[in-house]
Each structure stands twice: as structure tokens, then as C-alpha cells.
Design a protein around this motif. Sequence first.
Motif, PDB file in Angstrom:
ATOM      1  N   ARG A  60       0.807  -1.221   0.000  1.00 36.45           N
ATOM      2  CA  ARG A  60       0.000   0.000   0.000  1.00 36.45           C
ATOM      3  C   ARG A  60       0.847   1.280   0.000  1.00 36.45           C
ATOM      4  N   TYR A  61       1.949   1.291   0.783  1.00 35.13           N
ATOM      5  CA  TYR A  61       2.703   2.527   1.000  1.00 35.13           C
ATOM      6  C   TYR A  61       4.133   2.497   0.469  1.00 35.13           C
ATOM      7  N   GLY A  62       4.532   1.395  -0.168  1.00 32.27           N
ATOM      8  CA  GLY A  62       5.889   1.282  -0.682  1.00 32.27           C
ATOM      9  C   GLY A  62       6.835   0.735   0.383  1.00 32.27           C
ATOM     10  N   GLU A  63       8.073   0.562   0.015  1.00 34.03           N
ATOM     11  CA  GLU A  63       9.076   0.060   0.955  1.00 34.03           C
ATOM     12  C   GLU A  63       9.269   1.070   2.085  1.00 34.03           C
ATOM     13  N   PRO A  64       9.555   0.592   3.294  1.00 30.32           N
ATOM     14  CA  PRO A  64       9.787   1.523   4.400  1.00 30.32           C
ATOM     15  C   PRO A  64      10.968   2.440   4.091  1.00 30.32           C
ATOM     16  N   HIS A  65      10.905   3.650   4.610  1.00 31.68           N
ATOM     17  CA  HIS A  65      12.010   4.595   4.424  1.00 31.68           C
ATOM     18  C   HIS A  65      13.188   4.264   5.326  1.00 31.68           C
ATOM     19  N   GLU A  66      12.904   3.549   6.396  1.00 33.53           N
ATOM     20  CA  GLU A  66      13.952   3.191   7.353  1.00 33.53           C
ATOM     21  C   GLU A  66      13.574   1.869   8.025  1.00 33.53           C
ATOM     22  N   VAL A  67      14.546   0.978   8.172  1.00 34.60           N
ATOM     23  CA  VAL A  67      14.342  -0.281   8.895  1.00 34.60           C
ATOM     24  C   VAL A  67      15.524  -0.453   9.840  1.00 34.60           C
ATOM     25  N   GLU A  68      15.223  -0.688  11.106  1.00 37.30           N
ATOM     26  CA  GLU A  68      16.245  -0.908  12.127  1.00 37.30           C
ATOM     27  C   GLU A  68      15.917  -2.180  12.877  1.00 37.30           C
ATOM     28  N   VAL A  69      16.940  -2.834  13.386  1.00 35.62           N
ATOM     29  CA  VAL A  69      16.734  -3.949  14.292  1.00 35.62           C
ATOM     30  C   VAL A  69      17.160  -3.468  15.677  1.00 35.62           C
ATOM     31  N   LYS A  70      16.198  -3.488  16.594  1.00 34.62           N
ATOM     32  CA  LYS A  70      16.456  -3.060  17.961  1.00 34.62           C
ATOM     33  C   LYS A  70      16.343  -4.268  18.872  1.00 34.62           C
ATOM     34  N   SER A  71      16.832  -4.131  20.078  1.00 29.71           N
ATOM     35  CA  SER A  71      16.733  -5.202  21.069  1.00 29.71           C
ATOM     36  C   SER A  71      15.649  -4.869  22.074  1.00 29.71           C
ATOM     37  N   VAL A  72      14.883  -5.896  22.436  1.00 29.39           N
ATOM     38  CA  VAL A  72      13.912  -5.775  23.519  1.00 29.39           C
ATOM     39  C   VAL A  72      14.250  -6.842  24.550  1.00 29.39           C
ATOM     40  N   VAL A  73      13.936  -6.553  25.802  1.00 28.93           N
ATOM     41  CA  VAL A  73      14.252  -7.478  26.882  1.00 28.93           C
ATOM     42  C   VAL A  73      12.941  -7.973  27.492  1.00 28.93           C
ATOM     43  N   THR A  74      12.804  -9.279  27.610  1.00 26.58           N
ATOM     44  CA  THR A  74      11.611  -9.851  28.225  1.00 26.58           C
ATOM     45  C   THR A  74      11.681  -9.679  29.733  1.00 26.58           C
ATOM     46  N   ASN A  75      10.555  -9.930  30.413  1.00 25.69           N
ATOM     47  CA  ASN A  75      10.542  -9.869  31.876  1.00 25.69           C
ATOM     48  C   ASN A  75      11.510 -10.881  32.479  1.00 25.69           C
ATOM     49  N   GLY A  76      11.748 -11.966  31.759  1.00 23.50           N
ATOM     50  CA  GLY A  76      12.687 -12.981  32.236  1.00 23.50           C
ATOM     51  C   GLY A  76      14.139 -12.651  31.935  1.00 23.50           C
ATOM     52  N   GLY A  77      14.398 -11.521  31.245  1.00 26.80           N
ATOM     53  CA  GLY A  77      15.761 -11.102  30.970  1.00 26.80           C
ATOM     54  C   GLY A  77      16.302 -11.523  29.610  1.00 26.80           C
ATOM     55  N   ALA A  78      15.516 -12.250  28.819  1.00 29.20           N
ATOM     56  CA  ALA A  78      15.982 -12.648  27.484  1.00 29.20           C
ATOM     57  C   ALA A  78      16.005 -11.428  26.558  1.00 29.20           C
ATOM     58  N   VAL A  79      17.028 -11.349  25.730  1.00 32.83           N
ATOM     59  CA  VAL A  79      17.154 -10.263  24.769  1.00 32.83           C
ATOM     60  C   VAL A  79      16.733 -10.793  23.399  1.00 32.83           C
ATOM     61  N   LEU A  80      15.751 -10.101  22.792  1.00 30.96           N
ATOM     62  CA  LEU A  80      15.218 -10.515  21.496  1.00 30.96           C
ATOM     63  C   LEU A  80      15.344  -9.362  20.502  1.00 30.96           C
ATOM     64  N   ASP A  81      15.544  -9.704  19.236  1.00 32.55           N
ATOM     65  CA  ASP A  81      15.570  -8.689  18.186  1.00 32.55           C
ATOM     66  C   ASP A  81      14.145  -8.280  17.840  1.00 32.55           C
ATOM     67  N   SER A  82      13.981  -7.016  17.457  1.00 34.53           N
ATOM     68  CA  SER A  82      12.697  -6.488  17.019  1.00 34.53           C
ATOM     69  C   SER A  82      12.942  -5.578  15.827  1.00 34.53           C
ATOM     70  N   GLU A  83      12.346  -5.930  14.705  1.00 39.24           N
ATOM     71  CA  GLU A  83      12.477  -5.102  13.509  1.00 39.24           C
ATOM     72  C   GLU A  83      11.522  -3.912  13.625  1.00 39.24           C
ATOM     73  N   GLU A  84      12.043  -2.717  13.376  1.00 41.90           N
ATOM     74  CA  GLU A  84      11.259  -1.482  13.421  1.00 41.90           C
ATOM     75  C   GLU A  84      11.306  -0.870  12.020  1.00 41.90           C
ATOM     76  N   SER A  85      10.147  -0.755  11.376  1.00 45.56           N
ATOM     77  CA  SER A  85      10.064  -0.179  10.034  1.00 45.56           C
ATOM     78  C   SER A  85       9.325   1.144  10.112  1.00 45.56           C
ATOM     79  N   MET A  86       9.822   2.137   9.368  1.00 44.86           N
ATOM     80  CA  MET A  86       9.231   3.466   9.425  1.00 44.86           C
ATOM     81  C   MET A  86       9.029   4.020   8.019  1.00 44.86           C
ATOM     82  N   TRP A  87       7.845   4.582   7.826  1.00 40.16           N
ATOM     83  CA  TRP A  87       7.512   5.342   6.636  1.00 40.16           C
ATOM     84  C   TRP A  87       7.290   6.767   7.124  1.00 40.16           C
ATOM     85  N   ARG A  88       7.964   7.745   6.522  1.00 43.04           N
ATOM     86  CA  ARG A  88       7.902   9.113   7.039  1.00 43.04           C
ATOM     87  C   ARG A  88       7.582  10.077   5.900  1.00 43.04           C
ATOM     88  N   GLY A  89       6.469  10.778   6.063  1.00 43.90           N
ATOM     89  CA  GLY A  89       6.082  11.815   5.119  1.00 43.90           C
ATOM     90  C   GLY A  89       5.964  13.135   5.833  1.00 43.90           C
TER      91      GLY A  89
END
Length: 186
Positions: free
Chosen positions: A112-141
Motif C-alpha cells: 500500500r505505502y511502498g518500501e519503508p524509508h527506514e528499517v532498524e533492528v532493535k533489542s527488547v528485553v523480556t521480563n525474564g531477561g531474554a534479549v530478542l531482536d525487534s524489527e522497526e520499520s518506518m515510513w515518514r512523510g
Amino acid sequence: MRNFIAAGLLAISTLANAQWAQEPASIMGIEFGGRRDAIPRCPPGDAARQARTPCLEADSADRSTGTLWGLPLNFLLGGGRVRFIDGRVQLIAMAVDRDDSYRRLKAILVERYGEPHEVEVKSVVTNGGAVLDSEESMWRGPKVLILLSERAGYTDQSRVAFSYRPLGQKKIEDDVKRDRSDASKL
């Protein structure tokens, strides 16, 4: 060398002035910056969850937020959340399961909106302390920002948020004024 630098500066200025051709003015019939009362009201009670077209279930305690039911994507978790500033739509957010639904939602957004203008992989931490990757995609107008988070709030949920930037900026400015006023009272 001077021509190379001039060409680079021209390319940068062209990119800075480029418009996002697919920038939305609305989503699912709800206009960004549109008036709250332009969104049809949901039927009362549990009937709201059965709505077949987008409608607003107002929060009884807070007129600045509400729930959107009757959204056309059948894989959403519950209804969408909407935030109003001065009675106008500033933010619409929806959640899905972080599995095939996330990939499906991202594919729909790209279609619908084309490829994201920016994609980053960030880390999130679970309540148990595990570190997981999280893809963050952004479209900015110039007016709309779309943020798709693979893991948002909960590690098993993904969320997309559509933000109307002019009202978001107004909220930031209003918050700064309020904070300054509160600080002067101390």
C-alpha cells in the motif's frame, strides 16, 4: 571534485524535498486530522465488536482516546486504538500476533505505502531477561508517520501506529507549555 560535491548536494536537496507518493491522508476511511465526530459511533455494548464498518467506541473516562471496531483486517488483536488532540485524529494504532500476522501486516503496508524509508533492528528485553531482536520499520512523510514494530508492548505482539505529524507536534508543544507552567508553580 567540485562538480562531484555539487552533484552530491543537489541529490541531498532533491531527496530532502522529495514527496512520499503513497503518503496516506486517511486509513480505513478515517481521515488523519479529521474531526472525532466524523467517525460513526459504534452500537452500544458487545455489539460494537460485531460492527462490520469502522466505528468509534469512546472511552468513558478519557475523551482523548477511543477504540475503533469494524476494521477490515480480520487478524487484528481487538480493535484499533485512536487518540484525539483537540477533537481531531492524531494517532491510530493496531496490534497483531507476532508470527505470520506480523509478516502479513508488513506485506500489506509495503504493498500500500511502498518500501519503508527506514528499517532498524532493535533489542527488547523480556521480563525474564531474554534479549530478542525487534524489527522497526518506518515510513515518514511530511504529514504522516507510520511505525511498524515487530515486538511492541509484549514480545508476542506486533503493532503499527499511524501518526498525524502536525497534531503530534502540537501535543509536544502543549506538553512543554504545561510542564513549564507546572515548573513555575514549584
